[in-house]
Design an enzyme around this catalytic site. Structure first.
Site, PDB file in Angstrom:
ATOM      1  NE  ARG A 312      -3.993   0.163   1.855  1.00  0.00           N
ATOM      2  CZ  ARG A 312      -3.967   1.298   2.517  1.00  0.00           C
ATOM      3  NH1 ARG A 312      -3.145   1.449   3.534  1.00  0.00           N
ATOM      4  NH2 ARG A 312      -4.739   2.298   2.174  1.00  0.00           N
ATOM      5  CE1 TYR A 316      -3.980   1.387  -4.612  1.00  0.00           C
ATOM      6  CE2 TYR A 316      -3.953   0.451  -2.406  1.00  0.00           C
ATOM      7  CZ  TYR A 316      -4.286   0.354  -3.737  1.00  0.00           C
ATOM      8  OH  TYR A 316      -4.934  -0.760  -4.179  1.00  0.00           O
ATOM      9  CB  CYS A 355      16.233  -5.475  -5.921  1.00  0.00           C
ATOM     10  SG  CYS A 355      17.300  -6.543  -4.972  1.00  0.00           S
ATOM     11  CE1 TYR A 384      -8.713  -4.248  -0.747  1.00  0.00           C
ATOM     12  CE2 TYR A 384      -8.960  -2.724   1.088  1.00  0.00           C
ATOM     13  CZ  TYR A 384      -9.507  -3.421   0.034  1.00  0.00           C
ATOM     14  OH  TYR A 384     -10.846  -3.304  -0.236  1.00  0.00           O
TER      15      TYR A 384
HETATM   16  C1  LIG Z   1     -12.954  -3.416  -2.954  1.00  0.00           C
HETATM   17  C2  LIG Z   1     -14.426  -3.409  -2.999  1.00  0.00           C
HETATM   18  C3  LIG Z   1     -15.179  -3.301  -1.829  1.00  0.00           C
HETATM   19  C4  LIG Z   1     -14.555  -3.131  -0.464  1.00  0.00           C
HETATM   20  O1  LIG Z   1     -14.016  -1.877  -0.232  1.00  0.00           O
HETATM   21  P1  LIG Z   1     -13.521  -1.503   1.232  1.00  0.00           P
HETATM   22  O2  LIG Z   1     -13.022  -0.142   1.138  1.00  0.00           O
HETATM   23  O3  LIG Z   1     -12.466  -2.460   1.625  1.00  0.00           O
HETATM   24  O4  LIG Z   1     -14.720  -1.578   2.128  1.00  0.00           O
HETATM   25  C5  LIG Z   1     -16.546  -3.383  -1.933  1.00  0.00           C
HETATM   26  N1  LIG Z   1     -17.157  -3.532  -3.129  1.00  0.00           N
HETATM   27  C6  LIG Z   1     -16.472  -3.631  -4.278  1.00  0.00           C
HETATM   28  C7  LIG Z   1     -17.199  -3.825  -5.545  1.00  0.00           C
HETATM   29  C8  LIG Z   1     -15.087  -3.562  -4.252  1.00  0.00           C
HETATM   30  O5  LIG Z   1     -14.407  -3.655  -5.394  1.00  0.00           O
END
Ligand SMILES: *Cc1c(COP(=O)(O)O)cnc(C)c1O
Length: 427
Positions: A312, A316, A355, A384
């Site tokens: 992450r 991000y 690396c 994640y």
């Molecule tokens: C990733 C995702 C979620 C979950 O999102 P969170 O932020 O972890 O709650 C829910 N619905 C769909 C369609 C997603 O792609």
């Protein structure tokens, strides 16, 4: 709330001291708190109780079958985004009547797998998908239930890579043309449109996007009904943010205050797809410092967790709190505000062994001095983290441990060298 706390200057998960787990299972190690996870699930179930929602845990967030089973046993269903996730949901005890299926690129085989298991509905994201689903359903002698996933075209609300409801991203049906499309699906013999879906993006720290999305959604539901569709479900997706830095996240009740009245007005059954909110702060990543070094005017803490364990920050620019598991006497206590300038700390880059210059868990981070052998905790790593892990640099994926009170169980063993090469053919 989470059940990670310092007792006598040693970080505990519930009643278990993390150094004992690092000793027993090695590092890097994901440690999950069962009671934190269930607490967060219950918060959502309670906040939305007036409309008896179907809470479909977003399995992609953390797909460990043991965690999924735990949630299923406590009333959750599953939101899956691939056949592999559907397999895991079923493996965890899940049954179709609590499973929904999202994703822009479901193959015929995936559609068939969902149909065979009589899932609640497919979140359909394109016209092509709807008609492909119709064909698959016809050949299976079934009728597929569908929620139209619409992209409500809202202002940006989170990181560009995780915003799913702005114009121009691949997700959902264009809100300007969805009704023309829906009109063509009215009399489809093998597809029934039973719901409307929107997942706005993630993590979301305000109720405003939900308010705006709902407003557009209610309007659409009315028009879909006028077209002759029997809309039974409103699926508001996931996206509820969590406290990564300090107390920036909203409680589930804040989202419920906005969403519940809208669902009642729409006379729909509510589906939610929370992921991060449930597992994010139920997990930490424990790592061990290998070396420290000063180079180019910077101080580096090189530890044994890397971007392949938690991507992450790299992907991000995400912020994760990091602090020693057992700060030595005299070192600062874990701060309330990890971003403030703190006496007794020095700015450090916390990096892994991979690396890539992009391999870091934190940059310019105030940390107490640490030494080779010290343990670090990277917080909010339950969502994640393991889910996005890889074997890059042929690193073995970490082990996962579940703590319940004073008990701890290994729920995924550390990989071995044999695991690395097992799928490769000898030619
Ligand atoms: C990733 C995702 C979620 C979950 O999102 P969170 O932020 O972890 O709650 C829910 N619905 C769909 C369609 C997603 O792609």
């Amino acid at each position: 709330m989470d059940l990670f706390s310092y007792r006598n200057r040693i970080l505990h998960c519930e009643d278990v001291a993390l150094p004992a787990l690092a000793e027993a299972y090695g590092t890097p190690l994901f440690v999950y708190s069962q009671n934190t996870l269930l607490h967060h699930l219950r918060q959502i179930q309670t906040a939305f109780a007036p409309v008896q929602p179907l809470v479909c845990y977003s399995l992609k967030t953390n797909p460990n079958v043991n965690l999924c089973r735990l949630m299923y046993e406590h009333g959750a269903g599953f939101d899956v985004t691939s056949a592999g996730e559907l397999y895991r949901a079923l493996k965890a005890g899940g049954t179709g009547h609590r499973i929904v299926f999202a994703g822009v690129g479901k193959t015929d085989a995936e559609l068939r797998y969902g149909l065979e298991n009589d899932i609640v509905f497919f979140n359909v994201e394109s016209e092509g998908e709807l008609f492909a689903l119709g064909d698959v359903a016809k050949s299976a002698g079934k009728t597929a239930r569908v929620a139209l996933r619409v992209n409500p075209d809202l202002p940006p609300k989170t990181h560009a890579k995780t915003d799913t409801s702005v114009k121009g991203v691949k997700f959902g049906l264009d809100i300007d043309t969805v009704l023309e499309f829906a009109q063509r699906a009215v009399d489809h013999e093998h597809v029934r449109v039973v719901g409307l879906h929107m997942h706005l993006g993630s993590p979301i720290l305000s109720v405003e996007p939900y308010r705006q999305g709902l407003e557009k959604g209610l309007n659409l539901i009315e028009k879909l009904r006028q077209q002759g569709h029997h809309i039974e479900y409103l699926n508001m997706g996931g996206g509820f943010g969590i406290n990564y830095k300090k107390q920036e996240a909203l409680p589930a009740t804040a989202f419920a205050e906005v969403i519940v009245p809208g669902v009642q007005k729409a006379r729909c059954k509510l589906v939610l797809e929370p992921g991060r909110f449930i597992v994010g702060n139920a997990g930490v990543l424990v790592s061990r410092v290998i070396y420290t070094k000063d180079s180019g005017g910077k101080h580096f803490v090189i530890q044994d967790a890397a971007m392949n364990d938690l991507i992450r920050p790299t992907l991000y620019d995400s912020f994760h709190r990091i602090w020693p598991v057992a700060p030595a006497p005299g070192l600062p206590a874990p701060p309330e505000d990890y971003e403030a300038d703190m006496p007794g700390t020095r700015l450090s880059d916390v990096v892994g062994p991979v690396c890539e210059s992009g391999d870091y868990l934190a940059k310019h981070r105030a940390l107490p001095p640490v030494e080779r052998g010290d343990l670090l905790a990277t917080f909010s790593a339950g969502a994640y983290g393991m889910a996005m892990s890889s074997n890059y640099n042929s690193r073995l994926r970490a082990a996962e441990v579940l703590v319940d009170g004073a008990k701890h169980r290994l729920i995924r063993r550390r990989e071995t060298f044999e695991d690395l090469v097992r799928p490769e053919m000898e030619i």
